[in-house]
Motif scaffolding. Structure first.
Motif, mmCIF file in Angstrom:
data_model
loop_
_atom_site.group_PDB
_atom_site.id
_atom_site.type_symbol
_atom_site.label_atom_id
_atom_site.label_comp_id
_atom_site.label_asym_id
_atom_site.label_seq_id
_atom_site.Cartn_x
_atom_site.Cartn_y
_atom_site.Cartn_z
ATOM 1 N N ALA A 13 5.501 11.376 51.859
ATOM 2 C CA ALA A 13 6.849 12.144 52.513
ATOM 3 C C ALA A 13 7.454 11.917 53.444
ATOM 4 O O ALA A 13 8.585 12.371 53.834
ATOM 5 C CB ALA A 13 5.747 12.873 53.695
ATOM 6 N N LEU A 14 7.312 10.292 53.779
ATOM 7 C CA LEU A 14 8.396 9.516 54.328
ATOM 8 C C LEU A 14 9.590 9.262 53.567
ATOM 9 O O LEU A 14 10.365 9.401 53.833
ATOM 10 C CB LEU A 14 7.609 8.525 55.464
ATOM 11 N N GLY A 15 8.944 8.876 52.682
ATOM 12 C CA GLY A 15 10.720 8.820 51.574
ATOM 13 C C GLY A 15 11.231 9.613 51.353
ATOM 14 O O GLY A 15 12.275 10.002 51.209
ATOM 15 N N GLU A 16 10.354 11.190 51.636
ATOM 16 C CA GLU A 16 11.061 12.447 50.795
ATOM 17 C C GLU A 16 12.202 13.128 52.075
ATOM 18 O O GLU A 16 12.983 13.589 51.696
ATOM 19 C CB GLU A 16 10.093 13.118 50.308
ATOM 20 N N VAL A 17 11.289 12.935 53.359
ATOM 21 C CA VAL A 17 12.134 13.569 54.650
ATOM 22 C C VAL A 17 13.551 12.180 55.008
ATOM 23 O O VAL A 17 14.557 12.682 54.717
ATOM 24 C CB VAL A 17 11.501 13.261 55.908
ATOM 25 N N LEU A 18 13.173 10.919 54.356
ATOM 26 C CA LEU A 18 14.055 10.496 55.047
ATOM 27 C C LEU A 18 15.317 9.387 53.540
ATOM 28 O O LEU A 18 16.297 9.103 53.975
ATOM 29 C CB LEU A 18 13.515 8.779 55.495
ATOM 30 N N GLU A 19 14.748 10.564 52.453
ATOM 31 C CA GLU A 19 15.848 10.277 50.879
ATOM 32 C C GLU A 19 15.928 8.757 50.869
ATOM 33 O O GLU A 19 16.925 8.560 50.278
ATOM 34 C CB GLU A 19 16.699 11.385 51.166
ATOM 35 N N ARG A 20 15.549 8.118 51.001
ATOM 36 C CA ARG A 20 15.073 6.658 50.314
ATOM 37 C C ARG A 20 13.873 6.111 50.502
ATOM 38 O O ARG A 20 12.636 6.519 50.652
ATOM 39 C CB ARG A 20 15.613 5.107 51.948
ATOM 40 N N PRO A 21 13.749 4.772 49.379
ATOM 41 C CA PRO A 21 12.334 4.450 49.302
ATOM 42 C C PRO A 21 11.499 3.771 50.907
ATOM 43 O O PRO A 21 12.042 3.265 51.300
ATOM 44 C CB PRO A 21 12.567 3.307 48.344
ATOM 45 N N VAL A 22 10.359 4.412 51.083
ATOM 46 C CA VAL A 22 9.679 3.797 51.646
ATOM 47 C C VAL A 22 8.328 3.418 51.444
ATOM 48 O O VAL A 22 8.250 4.351 50.961
ATOM 49 C CB VAL A 22 9.057 4.788 53.015
ATOM 50 N N LEU A 37 13.351 7.391 62.361
ATOM 51 C CA LEU A 37 13.153 8.366 62.584
ATOM 52 C C LEU A 37 13.725 9.578 63.232
ATOM 53 O O LEU A 37 14.103 9.042 64.604
ATOM 54 C CB LEU A 37 11.254 8.876 62.599
ATOM 55 N N THR A 38 14.307 11.061 62.929
ATOM 56 C CA THR A 38 14.916 11.995 64.126
ATOM 57 C C THR A 38 13.617 12.835 64.194
ATOM 58 O O THR A 38 13.106 12.905 63.583
ATOM 59 C CB THR A 38 16.315 12.536 63.576
ATOM 60 N N SER A 39 14.347 13.597 65.203
ATOM 61 C CA SER A 39 13.029 14.947 65.578
ATOM 62 C C SER A 39 13.475 15.733 64.630
ATOM 63 O O SER A 39 12.627 16.236 64.045
ATOM 64 C CB SER A 39 13.606 15.336 66.598
ATOM 65 N N LEU A 40 14.156 15.549 63.458
ATOM 66 C CA LEU A 40 14.915 16.755 62.447
ATOM 67 C C LEU A 40 14.360 15.716 61.113
ATOM 68 O O LEU A 40 12.974 16.780 60.693
ATOM 69 C CB LEU A 40 16.075 16.145 61.865
ATOM 70 N N ALA A 41 13.991 14.796 60.845
ATOM 71 C CA ALA A 41 12.881 14.069 60.161
ATOM 72 C C ALA A 41 11.551 13.851 60.705
ATOM 73 O O ALA A 41 10.863 14.572 59.549
ATOM 74 C CB ALA A 41 13.243 12.778 59.952
ATOM 75 N N VAL A 42 11.017 14.591 61.760
ATOM 76 C CA VAL A 42 9.494 14.906 61.940
ATOM 77 C C VAL A 42 9.435 16.330 61.616
ATOM 78 O O VAL A 42 7.916 16.027 61.147
ATOM 79 C CB VAL A 42 9.593 14.282 63.561
ATOM 80 N N LEU A 43 9.872 16.841 61.490
ATOM 81 C CA LEU A 43 9.617 18.046 61.035
ATOM 82 C C LEU A 43 9.702 18.370 59.735
ATOM 83 O O LEU A 43 8.378 18.936 59.606
ATOM 84 C CB LEU A 43 10.926 19.800 61.842
ATOM 85 N N GLY A 44 10.280 17.453 59.337
ATOM 86 C CA GLY A 44 10.321 17.882 57.214
ATOM 87 C C GLY A 44 8.952 16.352 57.446
ATOM 88 O O GLY A 44 8.595 17.413 56.031
#
Length: 88
Positions: A13-22, A37-44
């Motif tokens: 999920a983090l990889g999808e939200v951050l749009e980079r390999p995690v 992580l940003t507040s917008l990324a938290v919602l994603g």
């Protein structure tokens, strides 16, 4: 869902939200400090994890302690999963 499966779900999920390999997350990985992580990324992240696990997250019920590390977030998701299943 095992703890390891949950960590992998969060990692994906983090990889999808951050749009980079995690990869290689540990329970101690700091979501804000290490992953930026940003507040917008938290919602994603919340929406993606909801979809992957079938839980329903109330953003108002979250506090910063739930989002400090991958492990603390996994604890929150596990509690939500137990609640959805009706088990203590």
């Amino acid at each position: 869902m095992s703890r390891q499966e949950l960590i992998l779900t969060i990692e994906k999920a983090l990889g999808e939200v951050l749009e980079r390999p995690v990869t290689g997350l540990t329970e101690e990985t700091a979501l804000f400090d290490e992953l930026q992580l940003t507040s917008l990324a938290v919602l994603g992240l919340l929406m993606t994890v909801e979809e992957a696990t079938g839980i329903s997250v109330d953003p108002e019920a979250l506090n910063i302690d739930h989002l400090r590390t991958v492990g603390s977030f996994a604890d929150y998701v596990e509690a939500a999963l137990r609640e959805e299943e009706g088990t203590p």
